[in-house]
Design a protein around this motif. Sequence first.
Motif, PDB file in Angstrom:
ATOM      1  N   GLU A   1       9.657 -14.006 -68.544  1.00 53.12           N
ATOM      2  CA  GLU A   1      10.231 -13.818 -67.213  1.00 53.12           C
ATOM      3  C   GLU A   1       9.138 -13.784 -66.144  1.00 53.12           C
ATOM      4  O   GLU A   1       9.300 -14.330 -65.053  1.00 53.12           O
ATOM      5  N   SER A   2       8.026 -13.137 -66.478  1.00 53.41           N
ATOM      6  CA  SER A   2       6.922 -13.067 -65.533  1.00 53.41           C
ATOM      7  C   SER A   2       6.285 -14.440 -65.340  1.00 53.41           C
ATOM      8  O   SER A   2       5.857 -14.786 -64.233  1.00 53.41           O
TER       9      SER A   2
ATOM     10  N   SER B   1       7.927 -17.241 -65.471  1.00 51.53           N
ATOM     11  CA  SER B   1       8.845 -17.965 -64.588  1.00 51.53           C
ATOM     12  C   SER B   1       8.600 -17.569 -63.128  1.00 51.53           C
ATOM     13  O   SER B   1       8.595 -18.423 -62.236  1.00 51.53           O
ATOM     14  N   LEU B   2       8.388 -16.281 -62.897  1.00 51.70           N
ATOM     15  CA  LEU B   2       8.086 -15.806 -61.546  1.00 51.70           C
ATOM     16  C   LEU B   2       6.769 -16.388 -61.062  1.00 51.70           C
ATOM     17  O   LEU B   2       6.647 -16.791 -59.893  1.00 51.70           O
TER      18      LEU B   2
ATOM     19  N   GLU C   1       7.296 -19.966 -59.951  1.00 50.77           N
ATOM     20  CA  GLU C   1       7.952 -20.013 -58.649  1.00 50.77           C
ATOM     21  C   GLU C   1       6.966 -19.658 -57.533  1.00 50.77           C
ATOM     22  O   GLU C   1       6.964 -20.278 -56.458  1.00 50.77           O
ATOM     23  N   THR C   2       6.127 -18.670 -57.807  1.00 52.38           N
ATOM     24  CA  THR C   2       5.150 -18.234 -56.813  1.00 52.38           C
ATOM     25  C   THR C   2       4.111 -19.316 -56.541  1.00 52.38           C
ATOM     26  O   THR C   2       3.722 -19.553 -55.395  1.00 52.38           O
TER      27      THR C   2
END
Length: 230
Positions: A53-54, A56-57, A60-61
Amino acid sequence: MTDDNRSPTDSGEDLTLPADREEPVGEPVVRADPAITGHRAHEAVGFDPDDPESISLAAETVRAFSENTVGAEDNVYMLRGAAACAALVRGVGSYKEAAERAGGDVSVSFIRKWARVHDLPQGIRRHVARGHIAPTAAKHIARVPGPDRFDIAWAVLDGDLTVREVRQVASEVNDGRPVAEALADRDVRLGRLELSLPPDVYRELRRRASIQNRTPGDLVGDVLEDYFFD
């Protein structure tokens, strides 16, 4: 106040500086420090390269960072983007896969440059966060390995090097030129630092230097060498 070009290594000691990041990749050590970022410290986002999940973040970042969709042209924002780049690379295993995961127009070159900034030692990153070293200058400092990157970073602080000059110095050093020579061509003497001392300390420093037929910088160098390296 100036020194006399003495160095702890002149005595043959092997003093290894931590010239690379020592903290876990993605951890907001500087960005989460209220002494550096004030009220923004609680907004610091960490990126865990072992957490899907991190990752994926982070992807995106990185994409938002490359497109500047957030519109925050500030140093802390750029350090966050650099952290996302580094964590994404670590998480997926390569610069190429990281660029593909981020998508858009994100390039391998973009991710590599900013991941290197994240990998700079904390002492340099703190000056980036404070606004003393421009993130664009930090990208060039990060191109240089070992202690030379400290010398260039401190030259930005003490010699007011421009980003263009930092880029040129980094290129020359990577081509084999001694960093002191490259800086001297920009009127920056490696080791020169202006200090403000309490009057009683200044008075005694001058008195002892005179009695011992030495320069104030020579005495200060001895004291700091004992303090830092003994």
